[in-house]
Design an enzyme around this catalytic site. Structure first.
Site, PDB file in Angstrom:
ATOM      1  N   LYS A 158      14.583 -18.604  41.230  1.00 14.12           N
ATOM      2  CA  LYS A 158      13.727 -17.903  42.193  1.00 14.12           C
ATOM      3  C   LYS A 158      12.896 -18.888  43.018  1.00 14.12           C
ATOM      4  O   LYS A 158      12.724 -18.721  44.226  1.00 14.12           O
ATOM      5  CB  LYS A 158      12.808 -16.927  41.461  1.00 14.12           C
ATOM      6  CG  LYS A 158      13.478 -15.603  41.083  1.00 14.12           C
ATOM      7  CD  LYS A 158      13.649 -14.692  42.299  1.00 14.12           C
ATOM      8  CE  LYS A 158      14.501 -13.482  42.007  1.00 14.12           C
ATOM      9  NZ  LYS A 158      13.794 -12.359  41.411  1.00 14.12           N
ATOM     10  N   ASP A 180      11.522 -10.347  35.164  1.00 15.87           N
ATOM     11  CA  ASP A 180      12.387  -9.976  34.045  1.00 15.87           C
ATOM     12  C   ASP A 180      11.635  -9.777  32.718  1.00 15.87           C
ATOM     13  O   ASP A 180      12.101 -10.202  31.664  1.00 15.87           O
ATOM     14  CB  ASP A 180      13.518 -10.998  33.891  1.00 15.87           C
ATOM     15  CG  ASP A 180      14.559 -10.846  35.004  1.00 15.87           C
ATOM     16  OD1 ASP A 180      14.456  -9.876  35.769  1.00 15.87           O
ATOM     17  OD2 ASP A 180      15.461 -11.688  35.105  1.00 15.87           O
ATOM     18  N   ASP A 219       8.608  -8.809  40.950  1.00 11.52           N
ATOM     19  CA  ASP A 219       9.768  -8.718  41.835  1.00 11.52           C
ATOM     20  C   ASP A 219      10.708  -7.590  41.427  1.00 11.52           C
ATOM     21  O   ASP A 219      11.327  -6.952  42.271  1.00 11.52           O
ATOM     22  CB  ASP A 219      10.523 -10.053  41.842  1.00 11.52           C
ATOM     23  CG  ASP A 219      11.530 -10.132  42.969  1.00 11.52           C
ATOM     24  OD1 ASP A 219      11.212  -9.687  44.090  1.00 11.52           O
ATOM     25  OD2 ASP A 219      12.649 -10.630  42.741  1.00 11.52           O
ATOM     26  N   ASP A 220      10.803  -7.324  40.122  1.00 12.41           N
ATOM     27  CA  ASP A 220      11.693  -6.260  39.645  1.00 12.41           C
ATOM     28  C   ASP A 220      11.198  -4.891  40.082  1.00 12.41           C
ATOM     29  O   ASP A 220      11.999  -4.012  40.407  1.00 12.41           O
ATOM     30  CB  ASP A 220      11.813  -6.316  38.115  1.00 12.41           C
ATOM     31  CG  ASP A 220      12.283  -7.678  37.637  1.00 12.41           C
ATOM     32  OD1 ASP A 220      13.366  -8.099  38.049  1.00 12.41           O
ATOM     33  OD2 ASP A 220      11.544  -8.321  36.871  1.00 12.41           O
ATOM     34  N   ARG A 241      14.206  -9.304  29.406  1.00 14.04           N
ATOM     35  CA  ARG A 241      15.146  -8.424  30.105  1.00 14.04           C
ATOM     36  C   ARG A 241      15.723  -9.188  31.294  1.00 14.04           C
ATOM     37  O   ARG A 241      15.380  -8.948  32.442  1.00 14.04           O
ATOM     38  CB  ARG A 241      14.437  -7.147  30.585  1.00 14.04           C
ATOM     39  CG  ARG A 241      15.386  -6.058  31.071  1.00 14.04           C
ATOM     40  CD  ARG A 241      14.675  -5.067  31.966  1.00 14.04           C
ATOM     41  NE  ARG A 241      14.088  -5.697  33.140  1.00 14.04           N
ATOM     42  CZ  ARG A 241      14.762  -5.971  34.247  1.00 14.04           C
ATOM     43  NH1 ARG A 241      16.053  -5.733  34.340  1.00 14.04           N
ATOM     44  NH2 ARG A 241      14.139  -6.523  35.275  1.00 14.04           N
TER      45      ARG A 241
END
Length: 588
Positions: free
Chosen positions: A207, A280, A302-303, A189
């Protein structure tokens, strides 16, 4: 990011046997040397000649002095001119600005990173506001889509299903041993672009370059990893240039066992204090991995958590403009995936902290809309587990506009990954019952934003407080210039990571995220508010990261989860002293 003890107050003494947060010993003294001390460019022997110039860690291009050229057999291999790092920086920026296609700028910067590491990071630090959209969203999204075509030299570690049973051996192939931060993705994703498989490597690489530039983690302590379990993207499976496994994604027990082997191997190879950032993953895997490993590893998504922390910071800062508290608001989300539910939960935690109310009670002012409409109690049986806490008593509503008119939110937050979903009717409705509606269109990249900055300001007649996930240009409306804020995770994760590493944290807790949010919100000035900003300018990002790191570090010590003892008296000074400097070193 090993700290120089001579630059830190006497209350902190570095341990020469290991770096901050468990890194390997600084054998050759490079990281602990002051900038005016000479260092030796060791590889497996002293690097010299073409070997030295081809090593991005030590290459200085035309900045090698005559003395260095003589000592390291470079004479004649370079033109006679000597250019300082500052001159080189101006030259590279001039060349970058000649490119009209953002992807070409991205490729040029990646080439520079592989050729001259210190110049790359100096460029990124000094021109962060200009280059951030190039090395990260929105350009990194296009780079991932075309990664197979633009692939030149591998960056990071690729671990595919072919390596099942020997992941530990694969990790040992990575040349650096003192790893402190790993960013890992399975590419399912990527941003709002879907399943990009192995080509999602652009995300961990991007990142981690920001961990170094914005948070000061040294490059050699960073490891980007892509877990390749296949892809369900038919276009990629039929692409002759695709760089990953050409098979459908592994699922179920096969997937879980592979990821478990990976997590165990990481801990075995790099120790208890290596930070693993999940990036992701698809919703179902993201929540499951975070839940499964948060009690046994130092993990961060992080998402879910980074997005939540940066959005919460913007909301806290906005209350200074509105003269309200978070508990005065009603929140409506479009999108109930990782980001949406993660933000909602952190808002509820913060309100609970401020008011003393239970988390169940504070959740009642937060509503979510997913692809099937408003999440209500009559849908609870069919909902995924992470959506169930948000199923409140209300009649079913299919459309966002209907939900806005029924709930009458003061804050509208978009995490849907679907562009143009904050329509004119929706935004105008927000403006009818709010003097200053708070509108956050957070989906990335820019093409997937729920609305543009111009639309938000125009449809609310300049009254909106607006922020987005990807950058938008300034907007002029009725003679007033608005600067759209960017709720970019880059505000949070570099400082959070630095705070965890310098304190020797062994686990991540929600209180640390709340501390990061409050620290970021405190950096927004009256001058920023006057321009319509609810986030501080990125130009001050290293100072911001140091303050966030100090707050996270303080919370880590308070919770008893820090292993680097004793606690330093000045955590901000500690954080600043730990930051990697990209200035060229002088060689013996």
């Amino acid at each position: 990011m090993t700290c120089n003890a001579t630059q830190i107050s006497d209350d902190y003494v570095s341990d020469n046997r290991s770096g901050v947060g468990g890194g390997i010993s600084d054998v050759y003294g490079e990281d602990s040397a002051t900038l005016d001390q000479l260092v030796t460019p060791w590889v497996t022997s002293v690097a010299s000649g073409c070997t030295l110039m081809r090593d991005p860690r030590y290459n200085k291009g035309l900045a090698f002095t005559d003395k260095e050229r003589d000592a390291h057999y470079l004479t004649g291999l370079l033109p006679p001119v000597i250019l300082s790092q500052d001159v080189q920086e101006r030259k590279v920026m001039h060349n970058l600005r000649q490119y009209t296609v953002p992807l070409h700028r991205y490729m040029a910067l990646m080439d520079l990173q592989e050729r001259n590491e210190r110049l790359f990071y100096k460029l990124l630090i000094d021109s962060v506001e200009e280059l951030l959209p190039v090395v990260y969203t929105p350009t990194v999204g296009e780079a991932c889509q075309k990664y197979g075509s633009i692939f030149r030299r591998p960056q990071g570690l690729y671990i595919s299903l072919k390596e099942k049973g020997k992941i530990l051996e694969v990790l040992k192939n990575w040349p650096q041993r003192g790893i402190q931060v790993i960013v890992v993705t399975d590419g399912e994703r990527i941003l709002g672009l879907g399943d990009l498989g192995c080509q999602g490597m652009g995300i961990p690489v991007g990142k981690l370059s920001l961990y170094t530039a914005l948070g000061g983690i040294r490059p050699s302590a960073c490891l980007p990893i892509t877990i390749d379990v296949g892809t369900n993207n038919e276009k990629l499976l039929n692409d002759e240039f695709y760089i990953g496994l050409k098979q459908k994604r592994a699922t179920g027990e096969e997937y879980a066992e592979f990821l478990h082997e990976f997590m165990c191997a990481v801990k075995q190879n790099y120790g208890e204090k290596v930070l693993v950032q999940f990036e992701d993953f698809a919703n179902h895997h993201a929540f499951e991995l975070l839940s499964k490993y948060s009690s046994s590893h130092l993990v961060f998504n992080d998402d879910i958590q980074g997005t939540a922390s940066v959005v919460l910071a913007g909301l806290i800062a906005a209350q200074k403009v509105l003269g309200k508290s978070l508990s005065d608001h009603t929140f409506l989300f479009l999108g109930a995936g990782e980001a949406g539910t993660g933000i909602a939960e952190l808002i509820a935690l913060q309100i609970s902290k401020e008011t003393g109310k239970s988390i169940d009670e504070t959740r009642n002012k937060i509503w979510l809309v997913d692809s099937k409409g408003l999440i209500v109690s009559t849908r609870k049986e069919s909902l995924q587990h992470f959506k169930q806490p948000w199923a409140h008593e209300h009649e079913p509503i299919k459309e966002l506009l209907g939900a806005v008119n029924a709930i009458k939110p003061t804050v509208l937050i978009g995490t849907s990954g679907v562009g143009k979903t904050f329509t004119k009717e929706v935004v105008e409705a927000m403006a009818t019952f709010n003097e200053k509606p708070l509108i956050l269109a957070l989906s990335n990249p820019t093409s997937q934003a729920e609305c543009t900055a111009e639309e938000a300001y125009t449809w609310t007649k300049g009254r909106a407080i607006f922020a987005s996930g990807s950058p938008f240009d300034p907007v002029e409306y009725n003679g007033k210039k608005f600067l759209p804020g960017q709720a970019n995770n880059c505000y949070i994760f570099p400082g959070l990571g630095l705070g965890l590493i310098m304190s020797g944290a062994i686990r991540v807790r929600d209180d640390m995220l709340l501390a990061a949010s409050e620290a970021l919100a405190s950096q927004v000035t009256e001058e920023n508010f006057a321009k319509g900003l609810i986030y501080p300018p990125f130009a001050n990002i290293r100072k911001i990261s140091a303050n966030i790191a100090a707050s996270v570090g303080a919370k880590t010590y308070e919770l008893g989860l820090a292993s680097n003892l004793p606690r330093p008296k000045d955590l901000v000074k500690m954080a600043e002293s730990c930051m990697y400097s990209p200035v060229y070193r002088n060689f013996r």
